[in-house]
Each structure stands twice: as structure tokens, then as C-alpha cells.
Design an enzyme around this catalytic site. Structure first.
Site, PDB file in Angstrom:
ATOM      1  N   THR A 104       0.798  -1.144  -0.015  1.00 31.58           N
ATOM      2  CA  THR A 104      -0.315   0.208  -0.027  1.00 31.58           C
ATOM      3  C   THR A 104       0.793   1.216  -0.017  1.00 31.58           C
ATOM      4  O   THR A 104       2.048   1.320   0.337  1.00 31.58           O
ATOM      5  CB  THR A 104      -0.704   0.001   1.227  1.00 31.58           C
ATOM      6  OG1 THR A 104      -1.726  -1.182   1.278  1.00 31.58           O
ATOM      7  CG2 THR A 104      -1.543   1.320   1.452  1.00 31.58           C
ATOM      8  N   GLY A 141     -10.901  -2.852   2.891  1.00 32.23           N
ATOM      9  CA  GLY A 141      -9.788  -3.045   4.135  1.00 32.23           C
ATOM     10  C   GLY A 141      -9.935  -1.578   4.967  1.00 32.23           C
ATOM     11  O   GLY A 141     -10.878  -1.189   5.043  1.00 32.23           O
TER      12      GLY A 141
HETATM   13  N1  ASP Z   1      -3.851  -2.392   4.587  1.00 35.15           N
HETATM   14  C1  ASP Z   1      -4.186  -2.737   3.246  1.00 35.15           C
HETATM   15  C2  ASP Z   1      -5.349  -3.525   3.048  1.00 35.15           C
HETATM   16  O1  ASP Z   1      -5.399  -4.402   4.055  1.00 35.15           O
HETATM   17  C3  ASP Z   1      -3.186  -3.688   2.600  1.00 35.15           C
HETATM   18  C4  ASP Z   1      -1.722  -3.166   2.856  1.00 35.15           C
HETATM   19  O2  ASP Z   1      -1.409  -2.183   3.594  1.00 35.15           O
HETATM   20  O3  ASP Z   1      -0.745  -3.738   2.233  1.00 35.15           O
HETATM   21  O4  ASP Z   1      -6.216  -3.344   2.272  1.00 35.15           O
END
Ligand code: ASP
Length: 325
Positions: free
Chosen positions: A188, A218
């Protein structure tokens, strides 16, 4: 949990490109650092031109979305049915206005999140409704299309659906994933900034987690979970969204800081709580970047690494790093 503190001089901006393994060869490391620098420079040039923190974080995150090498924008993870559903959120500290989009198929969800904040009375728009909103406003946002590398990775993961290769955070979905398939295939990014007036803002954008069920949302578009900003503090988070949203990680750090008077204690406390959530035991992976009104920057993660960087006044060139220092 690993934590770093840097003292910036406003205006300044920090970005992350996701918490995780980040064990790359030196060419790979250079590529990631270059993209982080480009995002920092794009955001910082807005700040030195007198622009606001919210413009700086939106621009920096959309540069990261366009890079195609992070799990956001063009580089987004694919869900268990083989298509991308992207999430993003932005928040402006002085007004505490926020805007977010969930499960959208546009290449720059952060720009759409910003439009939700500025042009509607809502906080989150999702799915088709969010895309219709973009069309009605004529925002001209490009559609998200997965690249070859993402399709390859998707096929590889899906071919191991019955084996151990399946990520722990989607293991419980195995049976339902198979039924969906019968009917129908790195990190992300985020930014926090302080402008020359001392105003804070935060933005986060993601493709979510690989092989998530279609419709899964998410932490990234949830204010207080994946992003948060008020007059005192701004935060952008990355990691296993279900764990992060259970605790509203960014808001938890903000509140605990306020009451304990220490940001690093607040981060330590919040990560301990996260790691002790029984449901996510062993894989509550997360990372945060946190910036205060005094321009103190904290970068913390409980993974091997986190792509990250910052730049502020009086600093010749941006700082970037992938692993622990
Ligand atoms: N936090 C993000 C999610 O769960 C994924 C990530 O940070 O890589 O959608």
C-alpha cells in the site's frame, strides 16, 4: 516492533510504500527508492510553493499509484476473482474533513477520495456508486487495468489455493474462493505532510490484499484506521487491514499520544494491542508513518521492512529506506 524518529522542519512530507519483506536486489532497491523520491519531490514542491498539506499528500500518493511498483493504483493486488478493487482515503487536519472510496476500479482512487471529501456530504463512496460519481463530475479518471506481473502473480497464487502457499489472511476463504472461481483469476502507499502554516494531512491508497474476496474493504478507506489527521497529528497505515481496522490503528495512536504525551509510547502501545488480537495472532503485520504538529516524524513497522522516505525544509535531498537502519 521497530520505530524511528526524525525531526523535520516545516514544510515537510513523508511517504510509505507498504510494510512487508522488501528483500530486493540492489537494482530493485534503486527502483523503489527512485519512485519514493519522485513522490516526495512532487509533494514537497507543492509545499515549498506555499501549497497546502492536503494537496501535497494527494499528489505524492497519486505519483506512487502511477508508479506501478507498489500495491496501489496501477500496481494493485488482484482479488480472488482476478480483478482489482482499489481503496483510498484522505483527511485534512485543520477541518478534520475526510473522504474515501472503496472497491473502485479507477487507476487513481486517491483523487476520487479527495473529490468525495470536497464535493459531497459523505465520507465513503464505494463500488459502482463511486465510479458513477467520478463520471458525473467528469473527473476523467482512467480505469484500473492489471499489468502482466500482477496477472502472473495472481495465477501463481491461485494455482496453490489448496496448498500451504496461500496467505494466512485469506486461508479461511479457501472454499468460498473456489466457488467464486467456478462461477467466473508489495505494499500500500501513503503520505503525511505539514505545510508552512503548520496544517497536517494524510492520505493512503491500496489495491488491498491479494486474493481478497470480491467486495472486501480493508482499513485504507476507513478514517481513523488506515488514515487520520487532526490539528495535532497525521497518520497513514499499511498492513493487514482487518487487524488495523479492528483497533482503528491511526486514531488509536492519535488518542493514546494525546493522553500519554508521547507518540512513540502510543505507537508501541497500539502495536502491542494489534499483535495481541487473538483473531490475527501471528500475522497482524503493520506499519505506520506519523507526523506531529511539531514536525516530529515517526516511522514504525513490525515487518522486516517498510518502503519509506521523507523530505523537509533545509534538507538537500530526500531520505529513503526499505529495511531497518
Ligand atoms: N492495509 C491494506 C489492506 O488491508 C493492505 C496493505 O497495507 O498492504 O487493504
Amino acid at each position: 516492533m521497530y520505530i524511528e524518529r526524525f525531526v523535520l522542519r516545516k514544510p515537510g512530507i513523508a511517504v510509505h510504500g507498504g510494510a512487508g519483506e522488501w528483500s530486493l536486489d540492489s537494482e530493485g532497491e534503486k527502483r523503489v527508492s527512485k519512485r519514493l523520491r519522485e513522490a516526495l519531490e512532487a509533494g514537497f514542491s507543492i509545499l515549498v510553493g506555499g501549497g497546502s498539506a492536503i494537496d501535497a499528500v494527494t499528489e505524492a500518493v497519486s505519483v506512487l499509484e502511477d508508479s506501478g511498483i507498489f500495491n496501489a493504483g496501477s500496481g494493485s493486488a488482484l482479488n480472488s476473482a482476478g480483478y482489482g478493487e482499489l481503496d483510498a482515503g484522505v483527511m485534512y487536519g485543520p477541518t478534520m474533513f475526510s473522504g474515501a472510496v472503496a472497491a473502485v476500479r479507477v487507476k487513481n482512487p486517491v483523487r476520487l477520495a479527495r473529490a468525495v471529501m470536497e464535493r459531497t456530504s459523505h465520507v465513503i463512496l464505494c463500488c459502482d456508486g463511486a465510479e458513477t460519481f467520478a463520471k458525473v463530475l467528469g473527473l476523467g479518471l482512467e480505469a484500473f487495468k492489471p499489468g502482466e506481473e500482477q496477472v502472473r502473480r495472481y495465477r501463481d497464487l491461485i494455482s496453490r489455493i489448496d496448498g500451504e502457499g496461500i496467505p494466512p489472511y485469506v486461508r479461511a476463504n479457501r472454499e468460498i474462493m473456489k466457488r467464486i472461481l467456478e462461477t467466473g483469476i508489495h505494499g500500500t502507499v501513503g503520505a503525511v505532510a505539514i505545510d508552512s502554516e503548520g496544517r497536517l494531512a494524510a492520505a493512503t491508497s491500496t489495491g488491498g490484499i491479494w486474493l481478497k474476496l470480491p467486495g472486501r474493504v480493508g482499513d485504507t478507506p476507513i478514517p481513523g484506521a488506515g488514515f487520520y489527521a487532526d490539528r495535532e497529528i497525521a497518520c497513514s497505515a499499511t498492513g493487514v487491514g482487518e487487524a488495523i481496522m479492528t483497533l482503528s490503528l491511526c486514531r488509536s495512536i492519535a488518542l493514546v499520544s494525546r493522553f500519554m504525551g508521547s507518540v512513540s509510547s502510543a505507537i508501541t502501545y497500539s502495536f502491542e494491542e494489534l499483535e495481541n488480537l487473538p483473531r490475527f495472532k501471528g500475522y497482524a503485520h503493520a506499519g505506520v508513518i506519523v507526523l506531529t504538529k511539531n514536525s516530529d516524524l515517526y516511522m514504525a513497522f513490525n515487518t522486516k521492512g517498510m518502503a519509506r522516505g521523507y523530505i523537509s525544509t533545509d534538507q538537500g535531498s530526500p531520505f529513503t529506506a526499505l529495511n531497518k537502519l
